[in-house]
Design a protein around this motif. Sequence first.
Motif, PDB file in Angstrom:
ATOM      1  N   VAL A 114       0.833  -1.207   0.000  1.00 33.97           N
ATOM      2  CA  VAL A 114       0.000   0.000   0.000  1.00 33.97           C
ATOM      3  C   VAL A 114       0.866   1.255   0.000  1.00 33.97           C
ATOM      4  O   VAL A 114       0.585   2.228  -0.722  1.00 33.97           O
ATOM      5  CB  VAL A 114      -0.956   0.000   1.216  1.00 33.97           C
ATOM      6  N   GLN A 115       1.944   1.245   0.773  1.00 32.00           N
ATOM      7  CA  GLN A 115       2.844   2.404   0.809  1.00 32.00           C
ATOM      8  C   GLN A 115       3.445   2.665  -0.578  1.00 32.00           C
ATOM      9  O   GLN A 115       3.506   3.821  -1.034  1.00 32.00           O
ATOM     10  CB  GLN A 115       3.972   2.161   1.818  1.00 32.00           C
ATOM     11  N   ILE A 116       3.878   1.586  -1.241  1.00 37.27           N
ATOM     12  CA  ILE A 116       4.478   1.742  -2.568  1.00 37.27           C
ATOM     13  C   ILE A 116       3.444   2.217  -3.577  1.00 37.27           C
ATOM     14  O   ILE A 116       3.710   3.120  -4.380  1.00 37.27           O
ATOM     15  CB  ILE A 116       5.123   0.418  -3.010  1.00 37.27           C
ATOM     16  N   GLN A 117       2.248   1.626  -3.550  1.00 37.84           N
ATOM     17  CA  GLN A 117       1.173   2.074  -4.447  1.00 37.84           C
ATOM     18  C   GLN A 117       0.916   3.573  -4.290  1.00 37.84           C
ATOM     19  O   GLN A 117       0.785   4.303  -5.284  1.00 37.84           O
ATOM     20  CB  GLN A 117      -0.121   1.322  -4.134  1.00 37.84           C
ATOM     21  N   THR A 118       0.827   3.999  -3.041  1.00 40.40           N
ATOM     22  CA  THR A 118       0.506   5.409  -2.749  1.00 40.40           C
ATOM     23  C   THR A 118       1.604   6.334  -3.263  1.00 40.40           C
ATOM     24  O   THR A 118       1.315   7.383  -3.867  1.00 40.40           O
ATOM     25  CB  THR A 118       0.315   5.601  -1.235  1.00 40.40           C
ATOM     26  N   ARG A 119       2.843   5.971  -3.036  1.00 39.47           N
ATOM     27  CA  ARG A 119       3.956   6.815  -3.494  1.00 39.47           C
ATOM     28  C   ARG A 119       3.994   6.904  -5.020  1.00 39.47           C
ATOM     29  O   ARG A 119       4.190   7.991  -5.586  1.00 39.47           O
ATOM     30  CB  ARG A 119       5.282   6.253  -2.987  1.00 39.47           C
ATOM     31  N   ILE A 120       3.837   5.764  -5.683  1.00 40.83           N
ATOM     32  CA  ILE A 120       3.880   5.775  -7.154  1.00 40.83           C
ATOM     33  C   ILE A 120       2.749   6.635  -7.705  1.00 40.83           C
ATOM     34  O   ILE A 120       2.954   7.434  -8.631  1.00 40.83           O
ATOM     35  CB  ILE A 120       3.808   4.341  -7.707  1.00 40.83           C
ATOM     36  N   LEU A 121       1.562   6.479  -7.156  1.00 39.05           N
ATOM     37  CA  LEU A 121       0.413   7.266  -7.629  1.00 39.05           C
ATOM     38  C   LEU A 121       0.643   8.753  -7.401  1.00 39.05           C
ATOM     39  O   LEU A 121       0.354   9.589  -8.271  1.00 39.05           O
ATOM     40  CB  LEU A 121      -0.856   6.801  -6.916  1.00 39.05           C
ATOM     41  N   LEU A 122       1.185   9.109  -6.244  1.00 41.77           N
ATOM     42  CA  LEU A 122       1.435  10.517  -5.912  1.00 41.77           C
ATOM     43  C   LEU A 122       2.491  11.129  -6.821  1.00 41.77           C
ATOM     44  O   LEU A 122       2.343  12.249  -7.313  1.00 41.77           O
ATOM     45  CB  LEU A 122       1.874  10.621  -4.444  1.00 41.77           C
ATOM     46  N   TYR A 123       3.566  10.374  -7.096  1.00 40.37           N
ATOM     47  CA  TYR A 123       4.686  10.911  -7.867  1.00 40.37           C
ATOM     48  C   TYR A 123       4.456  10.852  -9.373  1.00 40.37           C
ATOM     49  O   TYR A 123       4.976  11.689 -10.111  1.00 40.37           O
ATOM     50  CB  TYR A 123       5.969  10.143  -7.536  1.00 40.37           C
ATOM     51  N   THR A 124       3.699   9.870  -9.858  1.00 39.43           N
ATOM     52  CA  THR A 124       3.603   9.658 -11.317  1.00 39.43           C
ATOM     53  C   THR A 124       2.187   9.643 -11.863  1.00 39.43           C
ATOM     54  O   THR A 124       1.999   9.753 -13.068  1.00 39.43           O
ATOM     55  CB  THR A 124       4.263   8.324 -11.712  1.00 39.43           C
ATOM     56  N   GLY A 125       1.189   9.463 -11.003  1.00 44.99           N
ATOM     57  CA  GLY A 125      -0.180   9.328 -11.489  1.00 44.99           C
ATOM     58  C   GLY A 125      -0.510   7.939 -11.998  1.00 44.99           C
ATOM     59  O   GLY A 125      -1.590   7.706 -12.528  1.00 44.99           O
ATOM     60  N   VAL A 126       0.401   6.986 -11.842  1.00 49.36           N
ATOM     61  CA  VAL A 126       0.198   5.610 -12.317  1.00 49.36           C
ATOM     62  C   VAL A 126      -0.276   4.738 -11.152  1.00 49.36           C
ATOM     63  O   VAL A 126       0.336   4.733 -10.089  1.00 49.36           O
ATOM     64  CB  VAL A 126       1.500   5.035 -12.906  1.00 49.36           C
ATOM     65  N   TRP A 127      -1.382   4.004 -11.378  1.00 48.25           N
ATOM     66  CA  TRP A 127      -1.874   3.064 -10.373  1.00 48.25           C
ATOM     67  C   TRP A 127      -1.156   1.734 -10.583  1.00 48.25           C
ATOM     68  O   TRP A 127      -1.052   1.237 -11.691  1.00 48.25           O
ATOM     69  CB  TRP A 127      -3.371   2.873 -10.520  1.00 48.25           C
ATOM     70  N   SER A 128      -0.649   1.160  -9.486  1.00 41.69           N
ATOM     71  CA  SER A 128       0.123  -0.074  -9.569  1.00 41.69           C
ATOM     72  C   SER A 128      -0.623  -1.230  -8.933  1.00 41.69           C
ATOM     73  O   SER A 128      -1.342  -1.062  -7.943  1.00 41.69           O
ATOM     74  CB  SER A 128       1.471   0.090  -8.862  1.00 41.69           C
ATOM     75  N   ARG A 129      -0.430  -2.406  -9.507  1.00 38.13           N
ATOM     76  CA  ARG A 129      -0.962  -3.641  -8.943  1.00 38.13           C
ATOM     77  C   ARG A 129       0.192  -4.457  -8.392  1.00 38.13           C
ATOM     78  O   ARG A 129       1.266  -4.516  -9.015  1.00 38.13           O
ATOM     79  CB  ARG A 129      -1.720  -4.456  -9.994  1.00 38.13           C
ATOM     80  N   VAL A 130      -0.022  -5.098  -7.241  1.00 38.00           N
ATOM     81  CA  VAL A 130       1.062  -5.779  -6.535  1.00 38.00           C
ATOM     82  C   VAL A 130       0.689  -7.229  -6.260  1.00 38.00           C
ATOM     83  O   VAL A 130      -0.305  -7.499  -5.579  1.00 38.00           O
ATOM     84  CB  VAL A 130       1.400  -5.079  -5.207  1.00 38.00           C
ATOM     85  N   GLY A 131       1.478  -8.153  -6.816  1.00 35.02           N
ATOM     86  CA  GLY A 131       1.343  -9.562  -6.484  1.00 35.02           C
ATOM     87  C   GLY A 131       2.425  -9.947  -5.494  1.00 35.02           C
ATOM     88  O   GLY A 131       3.585  -9.541  -5.646  1.00 35.02           O
ATOM     89  N   ILE A 132       2.049 -10.712  -4.466  1.00 34.13           N
ATOM     90  CA  ILE A 132       2.987 -11.080  -3.406  1.00 34.13           C
ATOM     91  C   ILE A 132       3.060 -12.601  -3.307  1.00 34.13           C
ATOM     92  O   ILE A 132       2.024 -13.285  -3.341  1.00 34.13           O
ATOM     93  CB  ILE A 132       2.538 -10.497  -2.049  1.00 34.13           C
ATOM     94  N   GLY A 133       4.263 -13.127  -3.196  1.00 37.94           N
ATOM     95  CA  GLY A 133       4.449 -14.565  -3.051  1.00 37.94           C
ATOM     96  C   GLY A 133       5.800 -14.860  -2.435  1.00 37.94           C
ATOM     97  O   GLY A 133       6.590 -13.945  -2.159  1.00 37.94           O
TER      98      GLY A 133
END
Length: 418
Positions: free
Chosen positions: A127-146
């Motif tokens: 969530v922290q990474i998603q928020t930073r990327i969206l704030l800095y670039t306007g790009v929404w990111s999807r995150v898969g974890i394994g």
Amino acid sequence: MQERTIMLIDGQSFYASVEKAAHPEHKDAPVAVAGDPSRRSGIILAACPIAKSRGVKTAESLGEALGKCPELVIIRPRMQNYIDVSLLISGIFGKYTDLVEPFSIDEQFLDVTGSIPYFGAPEEIAVQIQTRILLYTGVWSRVGIGSNKILAKMATDIWAKKSESGIFTLRKLDVERVLWPQPIQAMFGVGSRMTAHFHRMGIDTIGDLGRMPLADLKRRMRARMGRNSDIQAELFWQTANGIDPSPVKPSTHDAQQAVGHQMTLPRDYSEPREIDVVLLELSEEVCRRSRAKGYMGHVVAAGAQGADFSQPTGFFRQMTVPDPTNIAKEVYAAAKTLFYAHWDRLPVRKLGVTLSRLVPDDQYQLTLFGNREKERRLERMTDAIRNKFGTTAILRASSLLDAAQARERSVKIGGHYK
């Protein structure tokens, strides 16, 4: 041994998202990035979620997309800008871990195992990474974890891309319950052709493949695809079972094995005088990049693809040169020798030149005949001029001919305009 926590972070509709961030007036409009907006035959490179909801698909022609969505906003690609945004996102990842491995311009693997004590649980970090990327670039990111790269990749592709949060965790212990019921075409690495092969073998779900004994899968694939399919069978079986021992390695793409360049031509080339111009330009580009990286090569390769894409023809052949080189004249001579030895005299639409078996260029063999050091000084001076004033600041006269591509290529990255 501690189980790893790996993420695969993907930028949603990356090119289109970057453009929508740059053009807020199109926030609520269907937007697509197309290879050549001036032609209806141009290809859709990326479409935003609004455009996709109206039927627009990546890789279809611009004419097809406009037929489905007449109000589609078409934007010409700006490849350098996308590269810059990708590097900015990499910088954000670097604040959380130094184990970052690029997978593509819009996808990167992160190993955050050592970051959890400092930044919180994996989902919190996502969530922290998603928020930073969206704030800095306007790009929404999807995150898969394994616990490994293949689980993180499939978590992203199958679930995170479809969830509202954009985050999904696929645990190794959940492979049978969660992954195996998915259709076989959802598995990473399985395209439409392989899906058809699997269906004919009675393999319809990932579980059908995963629970099959590996020896049985190899036997079935050999019968269908030939005896050289064993490695492919093992890779598919491991993927279906969520097995991937490969670590996240920042240096994965650092070890240079070869320097090559290929070019899709704007029309069919069938005259040697036209082909020679492009082979020379390709040789110059390969040598320029080799010198910039500090390499020479022992092996020169040349390749071509025929003009009939429905029945593709072509070749890729290589030869060892007497001494390692990054001198354009020498690479061009070898490339011509290879090309004319294997060309079937049918029109070509793609040409390529590669230099491999690389060695550092700080030591080299002097020759009795000719003056290689003079050639090297001349090419280094040419590089310096181009680096300072642009790649077209100094050109060979042949690059002014109609067949030449150097000037057109100078304003593009990866075949698309910067």
